[in-house]
Scaffold this motif. Structure first.
Motif, PDB file in Angstrom:
ATOM      1  N   SER A   1      26.132  31.744  15.909  1.00 31.28           N
ATOM      2  CA  SER A   1      24.586  32.299  15.094  1.00 31.28           C
ATOM      3  C   SER A   1      23.907  32.357  16.621  1.00 31.28           C
ATOM      4  O   SER A   1      22.779  33.167  17.003  1.00 31.28           O
ATOM      5  N   CYS A   2      24.029  31.447  18.157  1.00 35.15           N
ATOM      6  CA  CYS A   2      23.570  31.646  19.390  1.00 35.15           C
ATOM      7  C   CYS A   2      23.607  33.560  19.511  1.00 35.15           C
ATOM      8  O   CYS A   2      23.274  34.029  19.517  1.00 35.15           O
ATOM      9  N   LEU A   3      25.431  33.903  19.106  1.00 37.49           N
ATOM     10  CA  LEU A   3      25.123  34.641  19.911  1.00 37.49           C
ATOM     11  C   LEU A   3      24.690  36.167  18.685  1.00 37.49           C
ATOM     12  O   LEU A   3      24.158  37.240  19.575  1.00 37.49           O
TER      13      LEU A   3
ATOM     14  N   ARG B   1      20.441  40.275  17.831  1.00 39.65           N
ATOM     15  CA  ARG B   1      19.329  40.601  17.571  1.00 39.65           C
ATOM     16  C   ARG B   1      18.419  41.039  18.261  1.00 39.65           C
ATOM     17  O   ARG B   1      17.729  42.318  18.371  1.00 39.65           O
ATOM     18  N   LEU B   2      17.777  40.439  19.676  1.00 42.37           N
ATOM     19  CA  LEU B   2      17.032  40.482  20.265  1.00 42.37           C
ATOM     20  C   LEU B   2      17.041  41.571  21.640  1.00 42.37           C
ATOM     21  O   LEU B   2      16.617  42.260  21.893  1.00 42.37           O
ATOM     22  N   THR B   3      18.713  42.393  21.698  1.00 39.87           N
ATOM     23  CA  THR B   3      19.178  42.939  22.251  1.00 39.87           C
ATOM     24  C   THR B   3      18.933  44.015  21.638  1.00 39.87           C
ATOM     25  O   THR B   3      18.632  45.187  22.307  1.00 39.87           O
ATOM     26  N   ASN B   4      19.168  44.386  20.066  1.00 43.19           N
ATOM     27  CA  ASN B   4      17.968  45.164  19.179  1.00 43.19           C
ATOM     28  C   ASN B   4      17.417  45.687  19.594  1.00 43.19           C
ATOM     29  O   ASN B   4      16.181  46.902  19.921  1.00 43.19           O
ATOM     30  N   GLU B   5      16.220  44.543  19.258  1.00 36.80           N
ATOM     31  CA  GLU B   5      14.624  44.227  19.483  1.00 36.80           C
ATOM     32  C   GLU B   5      14.461  45.166  21.595  1.00 36.80           C
ATOM     33  O   GLU B   5      14.094  46.211  21.424  1.00 36.80           O
TER      34      GLU B   5
ATOM     35  N   GLU C   1      18.662  50.978  29.081  1.00 36.91           N
ATOM     36  CA  GLU C   1      19.849  50.672  28.415  1.00 36.91           C
ATOM     37  C   GLU C   1      21.054  50.501  28.804  1.00 36.91           C
ATOM     38  O   GLU C   1      21.779  49.523  28.402  1.00 36.91           O
ATOM     39  N   GLU C   2      21.005  50.551  30.328  1.00 39.64           N
ATOM     40  CA  GLU C   2      22.566  49.857  30.543  1.00 39.64           C
ATOM     41  C   GLU C   2      22.071  48.281  30.918  1.00 39.64           C
ATOM     42  O   GLU C   2      22.984  47.810  30.595  1.00 39.64           O
ATOM     43  N   HIS C   3      20.762  47.548  30.375  1.00 36.72           N
ATOM     44  CA  HIS C   3      20.479  46.315  30.641  1.00 36.72           C
ATOM     45  C   HIS C   3      21.491  45.818  29.527  1.00 36.72           C
ATOM     46  O   HIS C   3      21.783  44.966  29.270  1.00 36.72           O
ATOM     47  N   CYS C   4      20.551  47.016  28.298  1.00 40.65           N
ATOM     48  CA  CYS C   4      21.673  46.558  27.623  1.00 40.65           C
ATOM     49  C   CYS C   4      22.947  46.163  26.924  1.00 40.65           C
ATOM     50  O   CYS C   4      22.822  45.670  26.277  1.00 40.65           O
ATOM     51  N   ASP C   5      23.215  47.030  27.436  1.00 43.96           N
ATOM     52  CA  ASP C   5      25.067  47.558  27.420  1.00 43.96           C
ATOM     53  C   ASP C   5      25.619  46.632  27.729  1.00 43.96           C
ATOM     54  O   ASP C   5      26.639  45.727  27.992  1.00 43.96           O
ATOM     55  N   GLU C   6      24.729  45.255  28.901  1.00 39.08           N
ATOM     56  CA  GLU C   6      24.929  44.951  29.611  1.00 39.08           C
ATOM     57  C   GLU C   6      25.009  43.380  28.603  1.00 39.08           C
ATOM     58  O   GLU C   6      25.985  42.237  28.900  1.00 39.08           O
ATOM     59  N   HIS C   7      24.089  43.578  28.900  1.00 35.36           N
ATOM     60  CA  HIS C   7      24.232  42.318  27.710  1.00 35.36           C
ATOM     61  C   HIS C   7      25.233  42.327  26.025  1.00 35.36           C
ATOM     62  O   HIS C   7      25.645  40.895  25.744  1.00 35.36           O
ATOM     63  N   MET C   8      25.343  43.085  25.761  1.00 33.19           N
ATOM     64  CA  MET C   8      26.699  42.968  24.411  1.00 33.19           C
ATOM     65  C   MET C   8      27.819  43.087  24.561  1.00 33.19           C
ATOM     66  O   MET C   8      28.458  42.135  24.276  1.00 33.19           O
ATOM     67  N   ALA C   9      28.246  42.631  26.603  1.00 30.77           N
ATOM     68  CA  ALA C   9      29.435  43.121  27.240  1.00 30.77           C
ATOM     69  C   ALA C   9      29.664  40.880  27.607  1.00 30.77           C
ATOM     70  O   ALA C   9      30.541  40.908  27.548  1.00 30.77           O
TER      71      ALA C   9
ATOM     72  N   GLU D   1      34.801  33.769  33.196  1.00 32.06           N
ATOM     73  CA  GLU D   1      34.812  35.255  32.553  1.00 32.06           C
ATOM     74  C   GLU D   1      33.070  35.522  32.856  1.00 32.06           C
ATOM     75  O   GLU D   1      32.304  36.847  32.878  1.00 32.06           O
ATOM     76  N   ALA D   2      32.248  34.956  31.787  1.00 35.97           N
ATOM     77  CA  ALA D   2      30.759  35.145  31.332  1.00 35.97           C
ATOM     78  C   ALA D   2      30.066  34.602  32.076  1.00 35.97           C
ATOM     79  O   ALA D   2      29.378  35.803  32.646  1.00 35.97           O
ATOM     80  N   SER D   3      30.412  33.993  33.267  1.00 31.82           N
ATOM     81  CA  SER D   3      29.024  33.168  34.540  1.00 31.82           C
ATOM     82  C   SER D   3      29.774  34.709  35.158  1.00 31.82           C
ATOM     83  O   SER D   3      28.839  34.654  35.922  1.00 31.82           O
ATOM     84  N   GLN D   4      30.860  35.127  35.857  1.00 34.07           N
ATOM     85  CA  GLN D   4      31.151  36.018  37.118  1.00 34.07           C
ATOM     86  C   GLN D   4      30.384  36.781  36.478  1.00 34.07           C
ATOM     87  O   GLN D   4      29.984  37.919  37.634  1.00 34.07           O
ATOM     88  N   TYR D   5      30.774  37.755  35.113  1.00 32.18           N
ATOM     89  CA  TYR D   5      29.755  38.879  34.550  1.00 32.18           C
ATOM     90  C   TYR D   5      28.237  38.556  34.935  1.00 32.18           C
ATOM     91  O   TYR D   5      28.038  40.394  35.363  1.00 32.18           O
ATOM     92  N   LEU D   6      27.853  37.904  34.296  1.00 31.63           N
ATOM     93  CA  LEU D   6      26.663  37.323  35.417  1.00 31.63           C
ATOM     94  C   LEU D   6      26.560  37.400  36.946  1.00 31.63           C
ATOM     95  O   LEU D   6      24.856  38.047  36.776  1.00 31.63           O
ATOM     96  N   LYS D   7      26.635  37.253  37.630  1.00 30.60           N
ATOM     97  CA  LYS D   7      26.522  37.185  38.598  1.00 30.60           C
ATOM     98  C   LYS D   7      27.048  38.566  39.493  1.00 30.60           C
ATOM     99  O   LYS D   7      26.533  38.900  39.975  1.00 30.60           O
TER     100      LYS D   7
END
Length: 232
Positions: free
Chosen positions: A113-115, A120-124, A182-190, A202-208
């Motif tokens: 549900s969080c994901l 949804r927010l990324t699509n917005e 656009e890149e910002h949204c793509d990063e959200h999906m990744a 891996e997710a934590s490192q991706y943020l960094k």
């Protein structure tokens, strides 16, 4: 009267101390571009417009100074602070470090549900970018990150992140940069994909190293905040 400014809001907001209501009002004025960097705050005009005394207004301005949004200048008044590249860099690094740190202990709480909400927010955000609605874009961007940040019980860390983001996302009269958005949204999906795979580290490192990478995004940052100027 001041209460009239908040007549459409929830009673829990109305019940806030007047100083806090004024603080939030001034923050929103900055966010919407009605109070611009370098401008002096007209204390008398705001006091008259809101129908309030200067005491709670001064209290709100003192808190804004403590949070880094304004400077109270002797014999000159109150000035809305400008951001330097060093200011942006420092705020960026704080958000990068603390978000990556918070993600690990809350990772197991990020259910489907969080994901879905993050998707949804990324699509917005994509829709807002298409219509060049910067206000909605950054509101949804903050909400995206808050999906996992709000799972944390470390209120101090969350407060530090919030204040630094408010400084980063203030004054949205800046230019629209579609490629960056656009890149910002793509990063959200990744990022969502890494969470679905169960990779907390891996997710934590991706943020960094990706999403909050100052080095990779410096050209956009300079364009967004400083019109590409390398000499702020």
């Amino acid at each position: 009267m001041m209460a009239d400014q908040f007549s459409g809001q929830d009673r829990s907001i109305i019940a806030k101390p007047l100083r806090e209501q004024i603080y939030e009002y001034l923050r929103d004025e900055m966010y919407r571009g009605n109070l611009l960097p370098g401008a002096l705050v007209n204390v008398n005009e705001i006091s008259q417009r809101l129908g309030i005394s200067k005491t709670p207004l001064r209290d709100a301005l003192i808190q804004l100074e403590c949070d880094g949004f304004v400077s109270i200048l002797p014999r000159r008044g109150v000035m809305i602070n400008k951001l330097s590249f060093e200011d942006v860099k420092n705020a960026w690094e704080i958000c990068r470090a603390l978000e990556a740190e918070i993600l690990i202990p809350v990772f197991d709480q990020l259910d489907e549900s969080c994901l879905k909400e993050m998707e949804r927010l990324t699509n917005e955000m994509r829709r807002a970018s298409e219509t060049k609605d910067s206000y909605s874009f950054y509101q949804n961007n903050v909400a995206f990150h808050n999906v996992f940040l709000n799972l944390s019980t470390n209120n101090q860390m969350r407060r530090i992140i919030q204040l630094n983001k408010q400084r980063l996302y203030d004054f949205l009269t800046r230019k629209h940069i579609s490629q960056w958005e656009e890149e910002h949204c793509d990063e959200h999906m990744a990022f969502i994909d890494l969470i679905r795979r169960g990779g907390a580290q891996e997710a934590s490192q991706y943020l960094k190293t990706n999403h909050w990478s100052l080095e990779d995004q410096e050209q956009y940052i300079r364009q967004f905040y400083f019109n590409g100027d390398n000499h702020e």
